[in-house]
Scaffold this motif. Structure first.
Motif, PDB file in Angstrom:
ATOM      1  N   LEU A  15     -11.125   6.821  12.890  1.00  0.00           N
ATOM      2  CA  LEU A  15     -11.121   5.970  14.072  1.00  0.00           C
ATOM      3  C   LEU A  15      -9.723   5.392  14.222  1.00  0.00           C
ATOM      4  CD1 LEU A  15     -14.513   4.066  13.612  1.00  0.00           C
ATOM      5  CD2 LEU A  15     -14.045   6.152  14.908  1.00  0.00           C
ATOM      6  N   ARG A  16      -9.279   5.336  15.461  1.00  0.00           N
ATOM      7  CA  ARG A  16      -7.931   4.846  15.710  1.00  0.00           C
ATOM      8  C   ARG A  16      -7.933   3.807  16.810  1.00  0.00           C
ATOM      9  NH1 ARG A  16      -3.979   8.771  13.704  1.00  0.00           N
ATOM     10  NH2 ARG A  16      -5.223  10.158  12.413  1.00  0.00           N
ATOM     11  N   ALA A  17      -6.870   3.062  16.880  1.00  0.00           N
ATOM     12  CA  ALA A  17      -6.759   2.062  17.937  1.00  0.00           C
ATOM     13  C   ALA A  17      -5.345   2.069  18.470  1.00  0.00           C
ATOM     14  CB  ALA A  17      -7.079   0.671  17.392  1.00  0.00           C
ATOM     15  N   SER A  18      -5.237   1.636  19.718  1.00  0.00           N
ATOM     16  CA  SER A  18      -3.920   1.437  20.256  1.00  0.00           C
ATOM     17  C   SER A  18      -3.937   0.047  20.872  1.00  0.00           C
ATOM     18  CB  SER A  18      -3.639   2.566  21.235  1.00  0.00           C
ATOM     19  OG  SER A  18      -3.050   2.085  22.373  1.00  0.00           O
ATOM     20  N   GLY A  19      -2.979  -0.761  20.484  1.00  0.00           N
ATOM     21  CA  GLY A  19      -2.973  -2.136  20.965  1.00  0.00           C
ATOM     22  C   GLY A  19      -1.732  -2.853  20.473  1.00  0.00           C
ATOM     23  N   GLU A  20      -1.660  -4.131  20.773  1.00  0.00           N
ATOM     24  CA  GLU A  20      -0.460  -4.883  20.402  1.00  0.00           C
ATOM     25  C   GLU A  20      -0.660  -5.613  19.081  1.00  0.00           C
ATOM     26  OE1 GLU A  20       2.033  -6.587  23.922  1.00  0.00           O
ATOM     27  OE2 GLU A  20      -0.092  -6.930  24.305  1.00  0.00           O
ATOM     28  N   LEU A  21       0.370  -5.579  18.262  1.00  0.00           N
ATOM     29  CA  LEU A  21       0.322  -6.251  16.965  1.00  0.00           C
ATOM     30  C   LEU A  21       1.438  -7.286  16.866  1.00  0.00           C
ATOM     31  CD1 LEU A  21      -0.119  -3.216  14.514  1.00  0.00           C
ATOM     32  CD2 LEU A  21      -1.902  -4.707  15.441  1.00  0.00           C
ATOM     33  N   ALA A  22       1.089  -8.425  16.279  1.00  0.00           N
ATOM     34  CA  ALA A  22       2.108  -9.410  15.904  1.00  0.00           C
ATOM     35  C   ALA A  22       2.112  -9.455  14.392  1.00  0.00           C
ATOM     36  CB  ALA A  22       1.769 -10.781  16.468  1.00  0.00           C
ATOM     37  N   ARG A  23       3.256  -9.798  13.811  1.00  0.00           N
ATOM     38  CA  ARG A  23       3.314  -9.878  12.358  1.00  0.00           C
ATOM     39  C   ARG A  23       4.128 -11.110  11.946  1.00  0.00           C
ATOM     40  NH1 ARG A  23       6.354  -5.176   9.453  1.00  0.00           N
ATOM     41  NH2 ARG A  23       8.062  -6.504  10.127  1.00  0.00           N
ATOM     42  N   PRO A  24       3.497 -12.279  12.071  1.00  0.00           N
ATOM     43  CA  PRO A  24       4.240 -13.509  11.753  1.00  0.00           C
ATOM     44  C   PRO A  24       4.676 -13.523  10.299  1.00  0.00           C
ATOM     45  CG  PRO A  24       1.888 -13.963  12.002  1.00  0.00           C
ATOM     46  CD  PRO A  24       2.094 -12.547  12.424  1.00  0.00           C
ATOM     47  N   GLU A  25       5.874 -14.096  10.073  1.00  0.00           N
ATOM     48  CA  GLU A  25       6.375 -14.190   8.702  1.00  0.00           C
ATOM     49  C   GLU A  25       6.337 -15.629   8.207  1.00  0.00           C
ATOM     50  OE1 GLU A  25      10.225 -12.253   8.635  1.00  0.00           O
ATOM     51  OE2 GLU A  25       9.267 -10.280   8.585  1.00  0.00           O
ATOM     52  N   ARG A  26       5.961 -16.546   9.083  1.00  0.00           N
ATOM     53  CA  ARG A  26       5.908 -17.956   8.688  1.00  0.00           C
ATOM     54  C   ARG A  26       4.619 -18.580   9.184  1.00  0.00           C
ATOM     55  NH1 ARG A  26      12.130 -19.450  10.332  1.00  0.00           N
ATOM     56  NH2 ARG A  26      12.824 -17.331   9.893  1.00  0.00           N
ATOM     57  N   ALA A  27       4.165 -19.585   8.442  1.00  0.00           N
ATOM     58  CA  ALA A  27       2.926 -20.280   8.802  1.00  0.00           C
ATOM     59  C   ALA A  27       2.991 -20.780  10.244  1.00  0.00           C
ATOM     60  CB  ALA A  27       2.697 -21.441   7.844  1.00  0.00           C
ATOM     61  N   ARG A  28       4.112 -21.336  10.612  1.00  0.00           N
ATOM     62  CA  ARG A  28       4.240 -21.913  11.946  1.00  0.00           C
ATOM     63  C   ARG A  28       4.098 -20.844  13.029  1.00  0.00           C
ATOM     64  NH1 ARG A  28       9.134 -22.975  13.085  1.00  0.00           N
ATOM     65  NH2 ARG A  28       9.597 -23.779  11.000  1.00  0.00           N
ATOM     66  N   HIS A  29       4.641 -19.669  12.763  1.00  0.00           N
ATOM     67  CA  HIS A  29       4.531 -18.606  13.757  1.00  0.00           C
ATOM     68  C   HIS A  29       3.086 -18.120  13.883  1.00  0.00           C
ATOM     69  CE1 HIS A  29       9.082 -17.618  13.215  1.00  0.00           C
ATOM     70  NE2 HIS A  29       8.852 -18.777  13.811  1.00  0.00           N
ATOM     71  N   LEU A  30       2.376 -18.098  12.760  1.00  0.00           N
ATOM     72  CA  LEU A  30       0.959 -17.720  12.833  1.00  0.00           C
ATOM     73  C   LEU A  30       0.202 -18.716  13.705  1.00  0.00           C
ATOM     74  CD1 LEU A  30      -1.584 -16.150  11.985  1.00  0.00           C
ATOM     75  CD2 LEU A  30      -1.693 -17.598   9.945  1.00  0.00           C
ATOM     76  N   ALA A  31       0.452 -19.998  13.479  1.00  0.00           N
ATOM     77  CA  ALA A  31      -0.240 -21.021  14.274  1.00  0.00           C
ATOM     78  C   ALA A  31       0.081 -20.838  15.758  1.00  0.00           C
ATOM     79  CB  ALA A  31       0.168 -22.415  13.794  1.00  0.00           C
ATOM     80  N   ALA A  32       1.351 -20.515  16.051  1.00  0.00           N
ATOM     81  CA  ALA A  32       1.750 -20.345  17.446  1.00  0.00           C
ATOM     82  C   ALA A  32       1.054 -19.142  18.070  1.00  0.00           C
ATOM     83  CB  ALA A  32       3.274 -20.198  17.540  1.00  0.00           C
ATOM     84  N   VAL A  33       0.968 -18.051  17.323  1.00  0.00           N
ATOM     85  CA  VAL A  33       0.300 -16.851  17.848  1.00  0.00           C
ATOM     86  C   VAL A  33      -1.167 -17.157  18.115  1.00  0.00           C
ATOM     87  CG1 VAL A  33      -0.479 -14.522  17.269  1.00  0.00           C
ATOM     88  CG2 VAL A  33       1.806 -15.230  16.660  1.00  0.00           C
ATOM     89  N   MET A  34      -1.823 -17.830  17.175  1.00  0.00           N
ATOM     90  CA  MET A  34      -3.248 -18.081  17.323  1.00  0.00           C
ATOM     91  C   MET A  34      -3.524 -19.054  18.470  1.00  0.00           C
ATOM     92  SD  MET A  34      -4.692 -16.055  15.282  1.00  0.00           S
ATOM     93  CE  MET A  34      -6.335 -16.487  14.807  1.00  0.00           C
ATOM     94  N   ALA A  35      -2.560 -19.939  18.748  1.00  0.00           N
ATOM     95  CA  ALA A  35      -2.743 -20.865  19.855  1.00  0.00           C
ATOM     96  C   ALA A  35      -2.537 -20.154  21.187  1.00  0.00           C
ATOM     97  CB  ALA A  35      -1.778 -22.041  19.718  1.00  0.00           C
TER      98      ALA A  35
END
Ligand SMILES: Cc1cc2nc3c(=O)[nH]c(=O)nc-3n(C[C@H](O)[C@H](O)[C@H](O)COP(=O)(O)OP(=O)(O)OC[C@H]3O[C@@H](n4cnc5c(N)ncnc54)[C@H](O)[C@@H]3O)c2cc1C
Ligand SMILES: NC(=O)c1ccc[n+]([C@@H]2O[C@H](COP(=O)([O-])OP(=O)(O)OC[C@H]3O[C@@H](n4cnc5c(N)ncnc54)[C@H](OP(=O)(O)O)[C@@H]3O)[C@@H](O)[C@H]2O)c1
Lengths: 434, 245
Positions: A15-35
């Motif tokens: 099974l495969r998918a095509s879509g957009e990926l983010a790869r945060p390297e810092r806690a703050r960036h993860l929080a920003a992506v999730m918001a």
């Protein structure tokens, strides 16, 4: 935070998918992506099917949040970011006398993935699942960060929660004492099915696993090798770097005759009256990691893994499943048979007290049809299949196997009412239906 | 008496990988950068992986006031002082075209800031008579290209600076390694189109550590970028100026 358009798949590559990926390297960036764009978290994509896929949507790769945040040498309590691999933790801590409490068959699984699938290891009969050793974790949702402790209601929803309650950013894990960084392993040849179950039942080792030859029929049905391991200290040659499979292999690489030859040789490798050997930790726990990207051996079309567990009293039904597999003659090498204890830490956890069988099939010909029928057989036996491995089951069957699914879905809906953390797996199996 | 590495730009994933590599062999680290929350996590990580000393230090390439406290901290420690520079910034060329003021920041981050820091710490390194300076440049500094020539020119300046510093520090027993990475899979390149042969930061870190041990002068990492850049450097300018590589 930038998004990258990507084609990606789970470990089975069927099974495969095509879509957009983010790869945060810092806690703050993860929080920003999730918001800004709440989306499911994924780890190292060692799930076989579609648990780690979100076709046409977004997903957040947590593998770069992989730092050790603190370790107490006296209590063994470890704080880590969730993207760290289990194998990396074993490498760092085994020489100091500690191991991750539960380790799946690949060291590349991340701590986040181990929680979200509540993974089991070769010590499940003694120590239960990974979630049983998690003291707390930090969950990131569009509403911010929240610490979830083992006695919070949300704990059992997030553990084995398939990422549906948000991204696990970090966790506190109770590590397990290890005598040293090598394994003392006793290997025994097993002649047939009955002996296999009897030896699994009788095993008193800390770590136990049975390798079963899924091509052996008739009198040899269930033949295999029992491996029992204990940690120890000693000197073994340092493991060499992993080899890798550079290209997709042609179709015949894992064809039935090749598999039969391989299995025969693998079985005979262990002397008739058994042996005890000393191995590096990784060789025992993650034997397949020695060949990187081994999933490419299955060629472009990939493969499926069928993993079920059935209650102890349904051992006969499991034997019938094994017979069906050997009759089909399309299984891959290295099928695994294990006795599980009752331990499970989440509403959607896979384990139940009984026997678990895991077999790989190249994704061609009758494989999909066979796996579907094995899934039905499992349901009839009162067992369940492992969602971390599945790519073929149907919603109704799975709903019957996971009696707490509806309660889980209801709890998840309070956190993610709009289904923003849904993955291809939860959509395919309608896991979040009320 | 262990060696201490000052890591400038410690938040970069390449820097994180290198920090782990030196921590694992028992070196101490002073992790310097702007995002101190993030660096706190990396200091914990370095300690857990074996660094006998791991401290966070504020560093902003655009604010030379931040330099002296780091140098003072290093002076207070025994043993050789080494520095690894991972600082750099690469705004999209279109952004620089739209706002030429961005030229200054790019050059400060990627060249003059780090150079001024190294200039200030050089006497301490000389005094200790040992240690290594690792300067991360870029293949982009080997030739000016339409896509990122401001960044490339800053890296070219940094390469030349490092060559001179190597000449100077070699006289007192210290060494300078110039590192020219090709494409590396980091936050800087995530989502940028046209990336190929992208290397994992762990690979780059391992190559850098090998170069440090062997006292190499200039390395390309992964190694095949040497071949690629040798070709690119030899394309005659009348042809090169028409290419958009
Ligand atoms: C060779 C091999 C052997 C294996 N052996 C075993 C075994 O013995 N026992 C066993 O139990 N499993 C086993 N597995 C399965 C594997 O352990 C699980 O699929 C595990 O979840 C993979 O972790 P991952 O980091 O790759 O997660 P992924 O596969 O990327 O994701 C798995 C799920 O976890 C969620 N998730 C991942 N990270 C996070 C996070 N940070 N926060 C919230 N949700 C998250 C995803 O949304 C997804 O639902 C094996 C797999 C392989 C390839
Ligand atoms: N990725 C590639 O393909 C590639 C190729 C060749 C060379 N390089 C070089 O490799 C180095 C590491 O880059 P990377 O790819 O890891 O990307 P990155 O994550 O963007 O790293 C850049 C680093 O520079 C720091 N920085 C920028 N401006 C600064 C300033 N004014 N003061 C202090 N620190 C500053 C950043 O810190 P903040 O966290 O505070 O922003 C970050 O730590 C850079 O020098 C880059 O030019 C990268």
């Amino acid at each position: 935070m930038s998004w990258k358009q990507a084609e990606y798949s789970g470990w089975g590559r069927a099974l495969r998918a095509s879509g957009e990926l983010a790869r945060p390297e810092r806690a703050r960036h993860l929080a920003a992506v999730m918001a800004a764009s709440p989306s499911p978290a994924i780890g190292n994509r060692r799930s076989y099917g579609d648990a780690c896929l979100n076709s046409g949507g977004k997903a957040v790769d947590l593998t770069r949040l992989d730092r050790i945040l603190g370790f107490d040498e006296d209590t063994g309590l470890l704080d880590v970011e969730a993207g760290v691999g289990i194998g990396a933790l074993a490498d760092i801590f085994a020489p100091r006398g500690w191991l991750p409490p539960v380790m799946p068959g690949t060291g590349y699984a991340t701590v986040g993935g181990c929680i979200a699938n509540d993974v089991h290891g070769k010590n499940h009969h003694n120590d239960g699942t990974f979630g049983a050793h998690v003291e707390s974790f930090t969950l990131v949702t569009p509403n911010g960060e929240e610490t979830v402790r083992a006695d919070d209601a949300l704990f059992g929803v997030s553990v084995a929660g398939l990422g549906q309650t948000g991204a696990i950013r970090s966790a506190r894990i109770a590590m397990k004492r290890a005598k040293g960084d090598v394994m003392i392993v006793t290997e025994r040849r097993i002649a047939d099915w009955d002996e296999h179950l009897a030896l699994l039942d009788a095993s008193e080792a800390t770590y136990t696993v049975g390798w079963v030859d899924a091509t052996a029929r008739g009198a040899g049905l269930g033949r295999g090798i029992l491996e029992e391991g204990e940690t120890g200290s000693g000197l073994v040659p340092r493991p060499k770097g992993a080899k890798s499979v550079p290209l997709d292999a042609p179709g015949f690489a894992l064809s039935p005759p090749v598999v039969r030859l391989f299995n025969e040789a693998y079985w005979r490798r262990v002397p008739g009256n058994g042996r005890t050997v000393v191995k590096p930790i990784n060789d025992f726990f993650f034997p397949l990691d020695k060949i990187r990207d081994w999933n490419r051996l299955y060629g472009k079309t990939g493969f499926h893994q069928f993993q079920c567990v059935v209650p102890l009293d349904a051992a006969g039904a499991l034997r019938a499943i094994m017979e069906k597999i050997t009759r089909a003659g399309i299984a891959s090498p290295l099928a695994v048979l294990k006795r599980m204890g009752p331990g499970r830490a989440g509403l959607m956890s896979f384990p139940m007290e009984g026997y678990t069988l895991a077999v790989d099939f190249p994704n061609r010909g009758r494989a999909a049809e066979l796996v579907r029928s094995l899934v039905r057989d499992t349901a009839d036996a009162g067992g369940r299949i492992y969602l971390a491995k599945d790519s073929l089951a149907e919603p109704e069957t799975v709903a019957a196997m996971y009696p707490e699914r509806a309660a889980w879905a209801k709890a998840v809906a309070t956190i993610d009412p709009d289904g923003q953390f849904e993955t291809d797996l939860t959509r395919r199996l309608k896991l979040r239906a009320p | 008496m262990s060696e201490t590495w000052i890591i400038l730009g410690a938040t970069s994933s390449m820097a994180r990988a290198f920090t782990r590599a030196v921590a694992a062999r028992g070196d101490g680290v002073l992790l310097a950068g702007r995002d101190l929350d993030d660096i706190a996590a990396s200091t914990a990580d370095a300690s857990a992986r074996g660094a006998p000393l791991a401290e966070a230090m504020a560093f902003d390439a655009r604010d030379p006031e931040t330099f002296a406290p780091i140098i003072d901290r290093a002076r207070a420690l025994d043993g050789p002082v080494s520095v690894a520079v991972f600082v750099g910034s690469m705004p999209p060329q279109e952004a620089i075209d739209a706002d030429p003021a961005l030229v200054d920041g790019t050059i400060t981050d990627s060249y003059t800031g780090p150079a001024r820091f190294l200039q200030a710490i050089a006497p301490l390194i000389e005094e200790r008579g040992a240690g290594t300076v690792v300067g991360v440049g870029s293949v982009a500094g080997d030739r000016g290209r339409i896509g990122n020539y401001v960044y490339g020119s800053a890296k070219a300046g940094f390469h030349t600076y490092l060559a001179g510093l190597r000449n100077r520090l070699g006289r007192s027993g210290a060494h300078v390694v110039t590192v020219k990475p090709g494409f590396v899979d980091t936050a800087m390149t995530w989502g940028i189109e046209g990336m190929f042969l992208v290397a994992h930061p762990d690979k780059v870190a391992a190559d850098i550590l090998t170069a440090v041990k062997r006292k190499r002068n200039v390395i390309y990492t992964p190694f095949f970028w040497l071949a690629i850049m040798t070709i690119i450097r030899h394309i005659p300018e009348p042809i090169f100026k028409k290419l958009s590589v």
